[in-house]
Design a protein around this motif. Structure first.
Motif, short mmCIF file in Angstrom:
data_model
loop_
_atom_site.label_atom_id
_atom_site.label_comp_id
_atom_site.label_asym_id
_atom_site.label_seq_id
_atom_site.Cartn_x
_atom_site.Cartn_y
_atom_site.Cartn_z
N UNK A 59 -1.65 19.09 16.61
CA UNK A 59 -2.00 17.68 16.77
C UNK A 59 -1.17 16.99 17.86
N UNK A 60 -0.05 17.60 18.23
CA UNK A 60 0.81 17.04 19.27
C UNK A 60 0.57 17.66 20.64
N UNK A 61 -0.34 18.63 20.72
CA UNK A 61 -0.53 19.41 21.96
C UNK A 61 -0.83 18.52 23.16
N UNK A 62 -1.82 17.65 23.07
CA UNK A 62 -2.22 16.83 24.21
C UNK A 62 -1.12 15.86 24.64
N UNK A 63 -0.47 15.24 23.65
CA UNK A 63 0.60 14.29 23.99
C UNK A 63 1.79 14.99 24.61
N UNK A 64 2.14 16.15 24.08
CA UNK A 64 3.28 16.90 24.63
C UNK A 64 3.01 17.31 26.07
N UNK A 65 1.79 17.78 26.35
CA UNK A 65 1.45 18.18 27.71
C UNK A 65 1.52 16.99 28.66
N UNK A 66 1.12 15.81 28.17
CA UNK A 66 1.19 14.60 29.00
C UNK A 66 2.63 14.22 29.29
N UNK A 67 3.50 14.39 28.30
CA UNK A 67 4.91 14.00 28.45
C UNK A 67 5.65 14.90 29.44
N UNK A 68 5.45 16.20 29.36
CA UNK A 68 6.26 17.12 30.17
C UNK A 68 5.54 17.62 31.42
N UNK A 74 3.63 24.24 27.21
CA UNK A 74 3.48 23.74 25.84
C UNK A 74 2.66 24.74 25.05
N UNK A 75 3.22 25.24 23.96
CA UNK A 75 2.53 26.14 23.05
C UNK A 75 2.41 25.42 21.71
N UNK A 76 1.19 25.19 21.26
CA UNK A 76 1.01 24.55 19.95
C UNK A 76 0.74 25.62 18.90
N UNK A 77 0.98 25.29 17.66
CA UNK A 77 0.75 26.24 16.59
C UNK A 77 -0.11 25.60 15.50
N UNK A 78 -0.88 26.43 14.82
CA UNK A 78 -1.77 25.98 13.76
C UNK A 78 -1.97 27.13 12.78
N UNK A 83 -6.49 29.80 20.06
CA UNK A 83 -7.21 29.53 21.31
C UNK A 83 -6.25 29.39 22.46
N UNK A 84 -6.68 28.74 23.53
CA UNK A 84 -5.85 28.57 24.71
C UNK A 84 -4.59 27.79 24.38
N UNK A 85 -3.45 28.43 24.49
CA UNK A 85 -2.14 27.85 24.20
C UNK A 85 -2.03 27.32 22.77
N UNK A 86 -2.82 27.90 21.88
CA UNK A 86 -2.71 27.58 20.45
C UNK A 86 -2.38 28.87 19.71
N UNK A 87 -1.20 28.91 19.10
CA UNK A 87 -0.74 30.09 18.38
C UNK A 87 -1.15 29.95 16.92
N UNK A 88 -1.83 30.95 16.38
CA UNK A 88 -2.22 30.91 14.98
C UNK A 88 -1.08 31.46 14.13
N UNK A 89 -0.45 30.56 13.40
CA UNK A 89 0.68 30.96 12.58
C UNK A 89 1.65 29.81 12.39
N UNK A 90 2.84 30.13 11.92
CA UNK A 90 3.86 29.12 11.63
C UNK A 90 4.71 28.83 12.86
N UNK A 91 5.54 27.79 12.74
CA UNK A 91 6.48 27.46 13.81
C UNK A 91 7.42 28.62 14.08
N UNK A 92 7.96 29.22 13.04
CA UNK A 92 8.90 30.33 13.22
C UNK A 92 8.22 31.50 13.92
N UNK A 93 6.99 31.80 13.54
CA UNK A 93 6.26 32.90 14.20
C UNK A 93 6.00 32.58 15.66
#
Length: 363
Positions: A59-68, A74-78, A83-93
């Protein structure tokens, strides 16, 4: 961005990779502001061999990319999406997918949750705690940071003046005064409060962390007002004790606390032990016979977080350095009667400190 400062920490520790978990430190290093006091960890910065990766919830992916921008990946997790730059799994993974397990890793352990720590330590061969190094790194403020803290102080000043005026109104409650203070800070440009505003009347002022209630101020009551604005992610912290009417006993205790604060402030300069600042204030209160009623440390660092390095306490081993920002806030709290606290936010210099006062100290 201040990633070069993380490079320095890693060089000192002989690290190839680092994992930063504090939202405040991530903001300091990258400009991405996911700063929260919620329990647990939601974001991380992985920095390996000079390559930064900011890991955030999807949920923070778009805002984070805008900020930096394009300076940091930016790698988001879910747990459900991939998908593209979306890691399926936990933060630790997601974190461990970007680490090289055989490298020496520095981790921001103090800012990890217990569940994060337990899971993380089983996924890497070894790591060292760099929490203290990161705290010290942030403690010495740059010029732009000092200006933002001063602006937060100006906003806090407006709110403190409103508070000092409103407590003179008959029938007004702690909650009402706190609400007017909060509204003033918002109207003056604060995006948030550095902490929940404390307004405490009479016997409630003996509770250092009192939550404003429907208590009405009475004649000859004192009022402790402890507030601070957050402006562009930088905090301020100020406490004043006011009185409605006249009380010789309150005035007597107030003068003791004021003397303790003034003498402690006089000791503040580069190279001084933080514990000596605390000791100076504590001795004044002890000599007056109220030592057992001074129940907290004399102060703390202020910056992106309202409580940060250094600690101004009896057990502190911290040394003050130029451009640190600290508070000095002695107090006396007598249960069932009243409490007195006076606090200023202060910039440490090589000589006389700069006191960022919010309003007069005298009742």
């Amino acid at each position: 961005m201040r990633l070069h400062k993380l490079d320095k920490v890693m060089e000192e520790e002989g690290l190839q990779c680092s994992v930063v978990l504090s939202g405040a430190t991530i903001f300091y290093l990258t400009g991405y502001d996911y700063i929260t006091t919620d329990i647990g960890n939601a974001v991380a910065l992985v920095y390996c061999n000079g390559i930064p990766t900011l890991i955030v919830p999807v949920l923070e992916k778009n805002r984070a990319e805008t900020k930096v921008g394009d300076k940091i990946e930016v790698l988001s997790y879910s747990y459900t999406l991939a998908g593209d730059k979306i890691f399926k799994g936990s933060l630790i993974e997601a974190i461990t997918s970007r680490l090289e397990p055989d490298k020496k890793i520095g981790v921001d352990i103090v800012n990890s949750s217990s569940s994060f720590y337990i899971s993380f330590k089983d996924k890497v061969s070894s790591f060292v705690d760099i929490s203290k190094k990161l705290a010290v790194m942030r403690a010495i403020k740059e010029d732009d940071e000092l200006e933002l803290i001063k602006k937060a102080g100006n906003i806090t000043t407006s709110a403190m003046r409103i508070g000092s005026e409103k407590i003179q109104n008959s029938g007004i409650t702690e909650r009402e005064v706190a609400g007017l203070i909060d509204m003033t800070m918002r109207n003056e440009g604060a995006e948030d409060y550095a902490f929940p505003s404390i307004v405490a009347f009479g016997e409630n002022s003996a509770f250092p962390h009192h939550v404003p209630s429907d208590k009405v101020i009475r004649d000859n009551d004192n009022a402790v007002v402890d507030i601070g604005a957050r402006y562009r992610n930088y905090c301020f912290d100020s406490t004043r004790t006011f009185i409605k009417g006249n009380s010789d006993e309150i005035k007597k205790i107030y003068e003791i606390v004021l003397q303790a604060q003034l003498e402690a402030i006089d000791t503040v300069r580069e190279g001084v032990k933080a514990s000596d600042v605390d000791l100076t204030a504590r001795k004044v209160i002890e000599r007056a016979g109220y030592g057992k009623y001074f129940v907290h440390s004399t102060g703390h660092g202020v910056g992106i977080e309202v409580h940060e390095y250094p600690a101004i306490s009896p057990a502190s081993n911290d040394i003050l350095k130029e451009n640190m920002v600290i508070t000095v806030e002695p107090g006396i709290y007598i249960k069932g009667k009243f409490g007195i606290r006076i606090e200023d936010t202060i910039i440490v210099t090589k000589r006389k400190p700069i006191v960022l006062e919010t309003t007069y100290k005298y009742m």
